[in-house]
Design an enzyme around this catalytic site. Structure first.
Site, PDB file in Angstrom:
ATOM      1  CG  HIS A  94      -2.113  -0.947   0.992  1.00 35.63           C
ATOM      2  ND1 HIS A  94      -3.384  -0.676   1.434  1.00 35.63           N
ATOM      3  CD2 HIS A  94      -2.199  -2.152   0.371  1.00 35.63           C
ATOM      4  CE1 HIS A  94      -4.192  -1.668   1.110  1.00 35.63           C
ATOM      5  NE2 HIS A  94      -3.487  -2.584   0.468  1.00 35.63           N
ATOM      6  CG  HIS A 262      -4.832 -11.605  -2.881  1.00 28.36           C
ATOM      7  ND1 HIS A 262      -5.880 -11.236  -3.699  1.00 28.36           N
ATOM      8  CD2 HIS A 262      -4.434 -10.470  -2.246  1.00 28.36           C
ATOM      9  CE1 HIS A 262      -6.110  -9.928  -3.553  1.00 28.36           C
ATOM     10  NE2 HIS A 262      -5.242  -9.446  -2.678  1.00 28.36           N
TER      11      HIS A 262
END
Length: 718
Positions: A94, A262
């Site tokens: 992020h 993920h």
């Protein structure tokens, strides 16, 4: 009225922006972005040199400490399954993932995630805890490692600790000490406003407003629940493709990053998101910079709430494996609600042993889940083909992800000359904009003499050098003179570079460069310097413009044409040119260009005045040429702009006529960016300095200093 109980201070004058100049006058030109990282905000002082500090860093010891840290779970914020890898990866991702190609802004290169608005974005819930967990390591290594480097390294070491063979790592990200005000994150006034607000047509993702890349205010990429929270993997795939493209990633890199991101960790939504406390910026002092307090039971561990989705993607969320693709393709999926009420996908039939275990109770298993973007990797035909290839070739997937992760976390660092450390890869990658080393040792004066005798005009010499240099943007350290990419596609065809004039100048300079065995890049800058020195002589002075040799020439094969298209200027006020009419004013576009080039307001001002005096306007336009001695580096632009003998009147074509107040005779013409240096109080103050009778020499010296700064902006080798 009694004054009893009144606050003795002026409300809003210290800690808020209430009743600031721009509040009273919303259309006022705000120059703050040119000085947002003033040295006064830096506690390390003007003499601090991060590159020198990095030389003292024990890299291997730091990496070992990070490896050990991953499994050293703290009671105040315990690690999922006893491993902080997923949290550290999310923080690094992020931090880096806010980068966008259009203006090079965002990204992890300055540690901006430490400050608002990023530290309080809805998509960054719980990352305040991730940074705080890293504090003991930052405290130990101090100035020898920046927060920006440490955050990205933590994510990289997390992958390494879980079994991925990483591609490499480079130090060199220097911290900022104040939020970046120059980054436009969108016009929305509320978090997670419907994505329709930044699209002309949400069904056509390419219509998203530039330079934005994320689909909603407060998100890094796309909405994990689907377009505007409505599940439709094929629609989401279109948004994913456009968003990742705007973040400089192709389809294969997009699949690799989605799956690799993920493969480990989990989402958190085991509770009610509506009862979370305020974000870090809104929390009161006792929160000590932490936000989103969760009153549900322990409020942490298995009861953590971040995105609202709940569950891991794979059977073994702390291990680098091919579990993401196997889970995605080996099961059928249906839409369900998380405990927090978020839309997610869960498998219809799954063996108990294939479910991931609880983050605290390792004897209990829960359903895995997929986001809408994950399902897009299966449903979109192009993504599906790539995903199946990776599922059947784990080594290819691992290599593709390692490279894509490296690109994601290093894309905004610029050329290798800015990189440091033992793990910097030797391979030159095209997205690094590689430039070969140039010749540092040659007779500069002889080259200048040859250029001076070439017959090229001052305007041709200066304009070509300027056009080569103006592509530089300090946001991601791309562009600039080094590499001479102005002679390659796409730059040589840009309208703003006046291709015919450019080719004329290059036809003269390239043989000179070949004769003296120097780069065309050096020849272009020397030509600009020759032009400036001629203009200085025409003004009655004799000053040599500093020059640093050693630029190299990039080849077309070293140049990612599509990537470089984003560097094309829409306007260049320094040459009084604008490609078209825009919603944003010309003067605001001037500030944007100046900020990207790393200029201060005084530097911007003196460069405008000097460029006008030398007659470097695009297409030979006379707007802003407030002088009878064009081609001489005089401060006449400022002298005549501030002379009240003239009146300024709008014309029908959007420009302005400068007329003599007494006679009514039209003397000059101007654009908005010319007149703003007389209308804006701050810029007028600078203009008045250069209009003074005693500052003619200061004007020339200041211009030369600013010019040299621009010419050397991407010279990280000196």
């Amino acid at each position: 009225m009694s004054s009893s109980g009144k606050c003795p201070f002026m409300h809003g004058s210290i800690t808020t922006t209430e009743k600031s100049v721009t509040d009273w006058w919303p259309n006022a030109l705000n120059l703050d972005i040119l000085h947002q990282h003033d040295t006064k905000t830096n506690p390390l002082g003007q003499d601090f040199n991060y590159q020198e500090e990095l030389k003292k860093l024990d890299v291997e010891a730091l990496k070992k400490d990070l490896h050990d840290f991953m499994t050293d779970s703290q009671d105040w914020w315990p690690a999922d399954w006893g491993h902080y890898g997923g949290l550290m990866i999310r923080m690094a991702w992020h931090s880096a993932g806010s980068y966008r190609l259009a203006d090079g802004r965002g990204g992890g290169g300055a540690g901006n995630i430490r400050f608002a608005p990023l530290n309080s974005w809805p998509d960054n819930v719980s990352l305040d805890k991730a940074k705080r967990l890293l504090w003991p390591i930052k405290k130990k290594y101090g100035n020898k490692v920046s927060w920006a480097d440490l955050i990205i390294l933590a994510g990289t070491m997390a992958y390494e600790s879980m079994g991925l063979k990483t591609y490499g790592f480079a130090f060199g990200r220097e911290d900022i000490w104040h939020p970046e005000k120059d980054v436009y994150w969108g016009a929305e006034k509320e978090w997670l406003a419907p994505s329709d607000e930044r699209y002309d047509n949400v069904e056509a993702p390419e219509t998203m407003e530039n330079p934005l890349a994320a689909v909603q205010m407060g998100l890094i990429y796309v909405n994990p629940e689907g377009v505007n929270g409505k599940q439709d993997p094929l629609k989401t795939a279109k948004q994913v493709r456009e968003t990742f493209k705007r973040m400089a990633m192709n389809d294969e890199e997009t699949v690799a990053l989605t799956a690799g991101g993920h493969t480990v960790g989990k989402t958190h939504g085991n509770g009610d998101a509506s009862i979370l406390g305020p974000d870090p910026e809104a929390a009161d002092v006792e929160a000590q910079g932490l936000g989103w307090a969760n009153p549900t039971k322990t409020g942490k561990g298995k009861y953590t709430v971040t995105s609202g989705l709940e569950g891991a993607w794979t059977t073994h969320p702390t291990k680098w494996d091919n579990g993401f693709f196997e889970m995605l393709f080996n099961h059928e999926w249906e839409s369900r609600k998380s405990p927090a009420g978020a839309n997610q996908w869960e498998p219809i039939n799954i063996k108990e042993e294939d479910k991931p275990v609880d983050v605290e109770d390792l004897t209990t298993r829960h359903n895995p889940m997929m986001t809408d973007a994950d399902m897009a990797m299966k449903m979109d035909p192009i993504y599906r083909e790539i995903s199946l290839k990776f599922m059947n070739d784990f080594d290819a997937f691992s290599d593709a992800f390692a490279r894509a992760w490296f690109k994601l976390t290093h894309r905004d660092m610029g050329p290798k000359d800015r990189w440091f450390g033992p793990d910097v890869p030797q391979e030159d990658l095209i997205w690094q904009d590689p430039v070969p080393k140039g010749n540092y040792d040659y007779d500069v004066d002889a080259v200048k003499a040859k250029i001076a005798a070439s017959g090229l005009s001052i305007s041709e010499l200066v304009s070509t050098a300027w056009d080569s240099a103006r592509t530089y943007r300090g946001s991601d350290f791309r562009g600039g003179t080094n590499g001479a990419r102005i002679r390659l596609e796409p730059q040589k065809s840009w309208k703003g570079n006046e291709p015919e004039r450019l080719q004329k100048v290059l036809t003269v300079l390239e043989p000179i460069a070949e004769e003296f065995k120097i780069s065309v890049a050096d020849a272009i800058v020397l030509a600009g310097n020759v032009g400036v020195e001629k203009a200085i002589k025409n003004a009655g002075m004799n000053i040599t413009v500093p020059f640093a040799p050693g630029r190299g020439d990039a080849s077309q094969e070293m140049t990612d044409v599509e990537s470089f298209e984003s560097l094309e200027p829409f306007a260049d006020a320094f040459r009084n040119w604008q490609k078209a009419d825009y919603v944003v004013s010309s003067e605001e576009m001037l500030l944007d260009r100046a900020q990207l080039m790393g200029l201060t307001a005084p530097e911007m001002t003196v460069l405008i005045g000097g460029m006008r005096a030398m007659g470097t306007n695009y297409g030979g336009s006379k707007h802003g040429i407030f002088t009878e001695n064009e081609g001489a580096l005089t401060p006449d632009f400022f002298v005549n702009l501030t002379d009240m003998i003239y009146d300024w009147k709008p014309s029908e074509n959007g420009t302005y006529n400068i007329v003599n107040r007494k006679t009514g005779e039209q003397k000059y013409t101007a654009t908005r960016v010319d007149l703003v240096f007389g209308s804006n109080a701050i810029l007028r103050a600078y203009a008045e300095v250069y209009a003074q009778d005693d500052n003619k020499e200061k004007f020339v010296n200041d211009f030369v200093a600013a010019w040299t700064k621009v010419m050397n902006a991407n010279r990280f080798d000196i």
